[in-house]
Design an enzyme around this catalytic site. Structure first.
Site, PDB file in Angstrom:
ATOM      1  N   PHE A  65       0.816  -1.225   0.000  1.00  0.00           N
ATOM      2  CA  PHE A  65       0.000   0.000   0.000  1.00  0.00           C
ATOM      3  C   PHE A  65       0.855   1.284   0.000  1.00  0.00           C
ATOM      4  O   PHE A  65       0.332   2.384   0.096  1.00  0.00           O
ATOM      5  CB  PHE A  65      -0.993  -0.003   1.171  1.00  0.00           C
ATOM      6  N   ASP A 305      -0.979  -9.843  -4.039  1.00  0.00           N
ATOM      7  CA  ASP A 305       0.255  -9.112  -4.329  1.00  0.00           C
ATOM      8  C   ASP A 305      -0.061  -7.775  -4.994  1.00  0.00           C
ATOM      9  O   ASP A 305       0.597  -7.370  -5.948  1.00  0.00           O
ATOM     10  CB  ASP A 305       1.221  -9.949  -5.191  1.00  0.00           C
TER      11      ASP A 305
HETATM   12  O1  DOR Z   1       6.165  -7.273  -8.893  1.00  0.00           O
HETATM   13  C1  DOR Z   1       6.390  -7.000  -7.732  1.00  0.00           C
HETATM   14  N1  DOR Z   1       6.171  -5.768  -7.249  1.00  0.00           N
HETATM   15  N2  DOR Z   1       6.913  -7.930  -6.934  1.00  0.00           N
HETATM   16  C2  DOR Z   1       7.379  -7.632  -5.699  1.00  0.00           C
HETATM   17  O2  DOR Z   1       7.889  -8.513  -5.058  1.00  0.00           O
HETATM   18  C3  DOR Z   1       7.310  -6.254  -5.193  1.00  0.00           C
HETATM   19  C4  DOR Z   1       6.234  -5.533  -5.846  1.00  0.00           C
HETATM   20  C5  DOR Z   1       6.280  -4.039  -5.585  1.00  0.00           C
HETATM   21  O3  DOR Z   1       6.426  -3.657  -4.433  1.00  0.00           O
HETATM   22  O4  DOR Z   1       6.119  -3.277  -6.529  1.00  0.00           O
END
Ligand code: DOR
Length: 445
Positions: A65, A305
């Site tokens: 976030f 994610d």
């Molecule tokens: O694609 C990703 N973005 N993988 C991650 O592990 C971190 C995340 C990010 O914080 O943007």
């Protein structure tokens, strides 16, 4: 004499430990007080859930976030609005903010911000570094801590613990289950030259299945040496899924809706760098084995994610474009569409999004529709057909990789500790989020 409740949810079809069936729910003081036939009960508020399914509140155990430090991409307020609009009742947020969440002070700051501005309940992971290992036993038990997160391969931000000695120290120090981003840093560095300018499809070639497998094998070996429980985030490859199916004593497994739904090369052709994430999207052969793992029970939880970046950032020429895509708001509609298509049952969905997080993270009083538990519910209309569009997305980034996707199954309402927080696309009331509590840290917060 009829019973009295603050809230009764009537006429809905419940999905819980008992299976699927028509039952009413009575709520008192934010907790589930009764489950059964409550037609005669009186209540301060009644929600008619006829024709709808009432699920335990969906817990998304992996979101980013961005607050503090990158509020131009996302804030705790925007991210949590996005969560509740999508039917999510609690999130576990990642430590790659700025400052990094690697100290008691940084965690305390996030918890205070969460209490002030978040619409859903929350916990924050603490990032492991080589420097804070000795403090991790205290940090993982602080109020609002979701436990420790380790980046074994570099991603967004600069959290990294990639050498075996430091990983061993982390595993030896902690007692809760820790979460791991598992890609082998040495192999990623070695293969950097495979990235082609302007071609995000080369991201999947660079961060190849072997990079993920080597790292996950190493992690499981170290976990067995130390007798640790490890949670392996966003599994993207068939090889890891098959390997992890042999090591369920130490390893819990997360899958994401995007790895289960999007495949390459099509996703890059349609979305360009919007499809770029770590670990990368893979081809249909890998995806098939992810679904096998989901069907066989190898996968414990779904995490979105949610990793928002602005459209301007995503428009930079690869590899300058950042990795990550939003997902907290689309987790439920995307997965309910898979339920309607027969790829998983609604009971399994609940197992992945409520019972699973409760079990592996030891959440106190959430994740089940049972007497004494928090009155957190995700109310869904399994028959509603709708097209996911960017203008529905409340994340500050304002886009979704699923724009234009027609789905069947939609979140209708979000109830958190007995409060109706979202109903029919509308957020009701003020931010009222509270920290999630964990069994292994009861008594500290
Ligand atoms: O694609 C990703 N973005 N993988 C991650 O592990 C971190 C995340 C990010 O914080 O943007």
């Amino acid at each position: 004499m009829s019973e009295t409740f603050d809230l009764v949810i009537k006429g809905g079809t419940l999905v819980n430990h008992d299976g699927i069936g028509k039952r009413d729910i009575g709520v008192r003081a934010g907790r589930i007080a009764a489950i059964g036939a409550l037609a005669a009960a009186s209540a301060g508020e009644v929600i008619d859930a006829s024709g709808l399914h009432v699920l335990p509140g969906v817990i998304d155990s992996q979101v980013h976030f961005r607050e503090p430090g990158a509020e131009h991409k996302e804030t705790l307020s925007h991210g949590s609005r996005s969560a509740v609009l999508g039917g999510v009742t609690a999130v576990f947020e990642m430590p790659n903010t700025n400052p990094l969440t690697t100290s008691a002070e940084a965690l305390g700051d996030k918890v205070a911000r969460g209490r002030k501005g978040m619409f859903c309940d929350f916990a924050f992971y603490v990032g492991a570094t080589r420097e804070n290992v000795d403090e991790l036993p205290e940090l993982e038990r602080l109020p609002g801590s979701a436990g420790v997160k380790v980046f074994m391969g570099s991603s967004t931000g600069n959290l990294l613990v990639d050498d075996e000695e430091s990983l061993s120290r982390v595993l030896a120090a902690i007692s809760r289950r820790a979460a791991f981003h598992s890609e082998d840093e040495a192999r990623l560095i070695e293969r950097q030259g495979l990235r082609r300018e302007g071609d995000p499809a080369s991201h999947t070639q660079w961060r190849d299945p072997q990079a993920a497998l080597i790292s996950t094998q190493r992690l499981v070996r170290l976990a067995k040496e130390h007798g640790s429980r490890v949670h392996v985030l966003h599994i993207s490859t068939g090889e890891e899924m098959e390997f992890l199916s042999q090591h369920k004593d130490v390893a819990s497994v997360e899958a994401t809706p995007q790895h289960l739904t999007l495949t390459v090369p099509q996703a890059y052709e349609a979305l360009g760098a919007k499809a770029q994430m770590n670990p990368p999207l893979r081809d249909a052969a890998h995806q098939k084995i992810l679904w096998w793992g989901l069907g066989q029970g190898v996968v414990d939880v779904l995490g979105s994610d949610h990793a928002p970046h602005t459209l301007e950032e995503k428009a930079l020429e690869y590899p300058a474009s950042p990795s990550g895509m939003p997902g907290v708001q689309t987790l439920i509609p995307v997965m309910l569409d898979h339920v309607n298509a027969g790829r998983l049952s609604l009971e399994r969905f609940v197992d992945l999004t409520s019972h699973g997080p409760q079990r592996i993270f030891g959440i106190a009083c959430k994740g089940r529709i049972a007497a004494g538990y928090d009155a957190d519910f995700t109310i869904v209309d399994m028959a509603q057909k709708r097209t996911i569009e960017d203008d529905w997305i409340a994340s500050k980034c304002g886009w979704t990789p699923f724009a234009g996707r027609r789905v069947t199954g939609w979140p209708k309402g979000t109830i958190i500790r007995g409060r109706r927080v979202m109903w029919e696309d509308e957020i009701l009331g003020e931010a009222g989020g509270e920290p999630v509590r964990f069994l292994e840290a009861l008594g500290v917060g």
